[in-house]
Motif scaffolding. Structure first.
Motif, mmCIF file in Angstrom:
data_model
loop_
_atom_site.group_PDB
_atom_site.id
_atom_site.type_symbol
_atom_site.label_atom_id
_atom_site.label_comp_id
_atom_site.label_asym_id
_atom_site.label_seq_id
_atom_site.Cartn_x
_atom_site.Cartn_y
_atom_site.Cartn_z
ATOM 1 N N SER A 186 -36.255 -54.855 38.476
ATOM 2 C CA SER A 186 -36.771 -53.762 39.312
ATOM 3 C C SER A 186 -38.276 -53.862 39.489
ATOM 4 C CB SER A 186 -36.399 -52.410 38.698
ATOM 5 O OG SER A 186 -34.997 -52.223 38.705
ATOM 6 N N THR A 187 -38.971 -54.359 38.461
ATOM 7 C CA THR A 187 -40.426 -54.503 38.566
ATOM 8 C C THR A 187 -40.793 -55.493 39.660
ATOM 9 O OG1 THR A 187 -40.638 -54.018 36.204
ATOM 10 C CG2 THR A 187 -42.532 -55.030 37.281
ATOM 11 N N ILE A 188 -40.000 -56.547 39.823
ATOM 12 C CA ILE A 188 -40.253 -57.499 40.903
ATOM 13 C C ILE A 188 -40.164 -56.798 42.252
ATOM 14 C CG2 ILE A 188 -39.255 -59.452 42.150
ATOM 15 C CD1 ILE A 188 -38.686 -60.780 39.545
ATOM 16 N N GLY A 189 -39.100 -56.024 42.453
ATOM 17 C CA GLY A 189 -38.935 -55.330 43.712
ATOM 18 C C GLY A 189 -40.067 -54.356 43.979
ATOM 19 N N ARG A 190 -40.456 -53.612 42.974
ATOM 20 C CA ARG A 190 -41.517 -52.621 43.134
ATOM 21 C C ARG A 190 -42.874 -53.296 43.348
ATOM 22 N NH1 ARG A 190 -40.174 -47.424 41.590
ATOM 23 N NH2 ARG A 190 -42.333 -46.983 41.034
ATOM 24 N N THR A 191 -43.063 -54.468 42.764
ATOM 25 C CA THR A 191 -44.325 -55.190 42.956
ATOM 26 C C THR A 191 -44.405 -55.792 44.348
ATOM 27 O OG1 THR A 191 -44.394 -55.711 40.581
ATOM 28 C CG2 THR A 191 -45.819 -56.991 42.025
ATOM 29 N N ILE A 192 -43.292 -56.313 44.846
ATOM 30 C CA ILE A 192 -43.274 -56.888 46.192
ATOM 31 C C ILE A 192 -43.676 -55.840 47.224
ATOM 32 C CG2 ILE A 192 -41.742 -57.762 48.008
ATOM 33 C CD1 ILE A 192 -40.213 -59.264 45.830
ATOM 34 N N ILE A 193 -43.147 -54.642 47.057
ATOM 35 C CA ILE A 193 -43.423 -53.585 48.028
ATOM 36 C C ILE A 193 -44.683 -52.812 47.679
ATOM 37 C CG2 ILE A 193 -42.190 -51.581 47.088
ATOM 38 C CD1 ILE A 193 -40.732 -51.469 49.843
ATOM 39 N N ARG A 194 -45.339 -53.238 46.584
ATOM 40 C CA ARG A 194 -46.637 -52.721 46.140
ATOM 41 C C ARG A 194 -46.580 -51.275 45.633
ATOM 42 N NH1 ARG A 194 -51.279 -55.183 47.853
ATOM 43 N NH2 ARG A 194 -52.283 -53.496 46.695
ATOM 44 N N LEU A 195 -45.432 -50.885 45.061
ATOM 45 C CA LEU A 195 -45.384 -49.663 44.270
ATOM 46 C C LEU A 195 -45.966 -49.935 42.884
ATOM 47 C CD1 LEU A 195 -41.869 -48.255 45.237
ATOM 48 C CD2 LEU A 195 -44.106 -47.561 46.108
ATOM 49 N N GLU A 196 -46.013 -51.194 42.500
ATOM 50 C CA GLU A 196 -46.697 -51.656 41.290
ATOM 51 C C GLU A 196 -47.714 -52.705 41.719
ATOM 52 O OE1 GLU A 196 -46.198 -50.293 38.469
ATOM 53 O OE2 GLU A 196 -44.241 -49.306 38.674
ATOM 54 N N GLN A 197 -48.816 -52.788 40.988
ATOM 55 C CA GLN A 197 -49.857 -53.754 41.329
ATOM 56 C C GLN A 197 -49.614 -55.068 40.582
ATOM 57 O OE1 GLN A 197 -52.150 -53.246 43.711
ATOM 58 N NE2 GLN A 197 -51.099 -51.296 44.016
ATOM 59 N N PRO A 198 -49.617 -56.195 41.277
ATOM 60 C CA PRO A 198 -49.422 -57.480 40.599
ATOM 61 C C PRO A 198 -50.631 -57.857 39.756
ATOM 62 C CG PRO A 198 -49.952 -57.809 42.907
ATOM 63 C CD PRO A 198 -49.801 -56.336 42.728
ATOM 64 N N THR A 199 -50.376 -58.493 38.630
ATOM 65 C CA THR A 199 -51.452 -58.985 37.777
ATOM 66 C C THR A 199 -51.961 -60.334 38.267
ATOM 67 O OG1 THR A 199 -50.443 -57.836 35.898
ATOM 68 C CG2 THR A 199 -52.066 -59.557 35.399
ATOM 69 N N ALA A 200 -51.045 -61.156 38.741
ATOM 70 C CA ALA A 200 -51.405 -62.480 39.253
ATOM 71 C C ALA A 200 -50.295 -62.952 40.180
ATOM 72 C CB ALA A 200 -51.617 -63.469 38.110
ATOM 73 N N GLY A 201 -50.551 -64.053 40.872
ATOM 74 C CA GLY A 201 -49.572 -64.601 41.795
ATOM 75 C C GLY A 201 -49.754 -64.078 43.203
ATOM 76 N N ARG A 202 -48.822 -64.454 44.092
ATOM 77 C CA ARG A 202 -48.931 -64.084 45.491
ATOM 78 C C ARG A 202 -47.583 -63.627 46.046
ATOM 79 N NH1 ARG A 202 -51.752 -67.989 49.517
ATOM 80 N NH2 ARG A 202 -49.971 -69.328 49.034
ATOM 81 N N VAL A 203 -47.643 -62.693 46.989
ATOM 82 C CA VAL A 203 -46.489 -62.279 47.775
ATOM 83 C C VAL A 203 -46.839 -62.519 49.239
ATOM 84 C CG1 VAL A 203 -45.007 -60.373 48.462
ATOM 85 C CG2 VAL A 203 -45.785 -60.536 46.090
#
Length: 339
Positions: A58-75
């Motif tokens: 679920s964290t992946i999904g929320r990070t992709i849509i930017r409900l969570e902020q990524p620490t590193a990497g790219r979308v």
């Protein structure tokens, strides 16, 4: 026939949550919910994302849509790096990427009528004229199988399956290209799950949608997905086409998951089941090397020292498909593809 360009590309994505302690709330560590995940999502396909609770799906999904902020990497969405976009920059992107949430009981505002819930994104993004909003709300309700005359009701007046249909209608309201489905049927009765899955498949064909389908139930993922990615403790350990993954799982963790998957006749299993021992390690202190080695019956010394790469593997001496990859040293030693 050339392969279409991916509509969504995730590259080495990491999402860490700080652990704070002491009087001054100093950071003493991090929960590595997502730790270096990469995959591609192609137009019109459904990619299933499965794994145990707490593995970071679920964290992946929320990070992709930017409900969570990524620490590193790219979308990258349609080749455009949206990882560091501001909320203003994300506004047109969010019209194209929407999310269906797991719990239909908490994802809808209980103080608003259904017509207001569905009209809100139309007003915010100015998709239709003010005079057309009610007509669009009626259309959305009909699309998901609800009667438009119910639009004046509140969420508590609907069943769980009906609420999830409202959530699906809300996701469709902006005519998105990609929908992230975060365990959309896990909170529903079994009798209702198939109806929602069939609705999602019909909508995909009707509106040419692309799904990232997150779930822990293999039955739903097998039914709806074209490809499946298996996660363990923040990492993808295997990815491939649904048919290949179910018929010929490569990673011991995938084999264990499929071994626990119910079949009509257990005596029909042709291979010995892999039983996972122990508990899922903490994402705040993951094991060194391969993160599955503490529970893997095929673990070798190298598994404790080095982290295996996700790449095309060969099991049982047979050539693997070029799009079927796993991260396991045992496969290099000829010990893979057993359960």
């Amino acid at each position: 026939m050339t392969t279409p360009a991916p509509i969504l590309r995730v590259e080495n994505l990491k999402t860490y949550y700080p652990i704070r302690s002491g009087l001054f709330s100093r950071v003493v560590g991090h929960v590595k919910a997502v730790d270096g995940v990469s995959f591609e999502l192609y137009p019109g396909e459904t990619l299933g994302l499965v794994g145990e609770s707490g593995c970071g799906k679920s964290t992946i999904g929320r990070t992709i849509i930017r409900l969570e902020q990524p620490t590193a990497g790219r979308v990258l969405f349609q080749g455009e790096d949206i990882t560091r976009y501001t909320n203003r920059q994300l506004e047109p992107i969010r019209r194209q990427m929407q999310m269906i949430f797991q719990d239909p009981y908490s994802s809808l505002n209980p103080r608003k009528r259904v017509k207001d819930i569905l009209a809100e994104p139309l007003r915010v993004h100015r998709i239709v004229n003010r005079e057309q909003i009610e007509e669009r709300v009626n259309e959305l309700m009909e699309i998901v199988g609800l009667r438009p005359q119910y639009k004046n009701r509140y969420p508590h007046e609907f069943s769980g399956g009906q609420r999830q249909r409202i959530g699906i209608a809300r996701a469709l309201s902006l005519n998105p290209q990609v929908i992230i489905c975060d365990e959309p049927v896990s909170a529903l009765d079994v009798s209702i799950q198939s109806q929602i899955l069939n609705l999602l498949k019909d909508l995909q064909q009707q509106f040419h949608l692309t799904y990232l389908f997150i779930a822990h139930g293999l039955g739903a993922v097998k039914y709806i997905s074209d490809r499946i990615a298996v996660m363990y403790l923040g990492k993808i350990v295997e990815i491939g086409r649904t048919k290949d993954l179910f018929e010929r799982p490569l990673h011991p963790y995938t084999q264990a998951l499929l071994g626990a998957y119910p079949v009509p006749d257990p005596r029909s299993r042709t291979k010995e089941r892999i039983i996972i021992q122990g508990d899922l390690p903490s994402p705040a202190n993951p094991p060194s090397g391969c993160r599955f080695h503490t529970r893997c019956p095929l673990a070798m010394p190298i598994c404790r020292e080095q982290e295996p790469l996700l790449k095309v593997r060969h099991g049982d001496g047979a050539e693997s498909r070029t799009d079927h990859a796993a991260a396991c040293f045992a496969l290099e030693k000829g010990e893979g593809h057993r359960r």
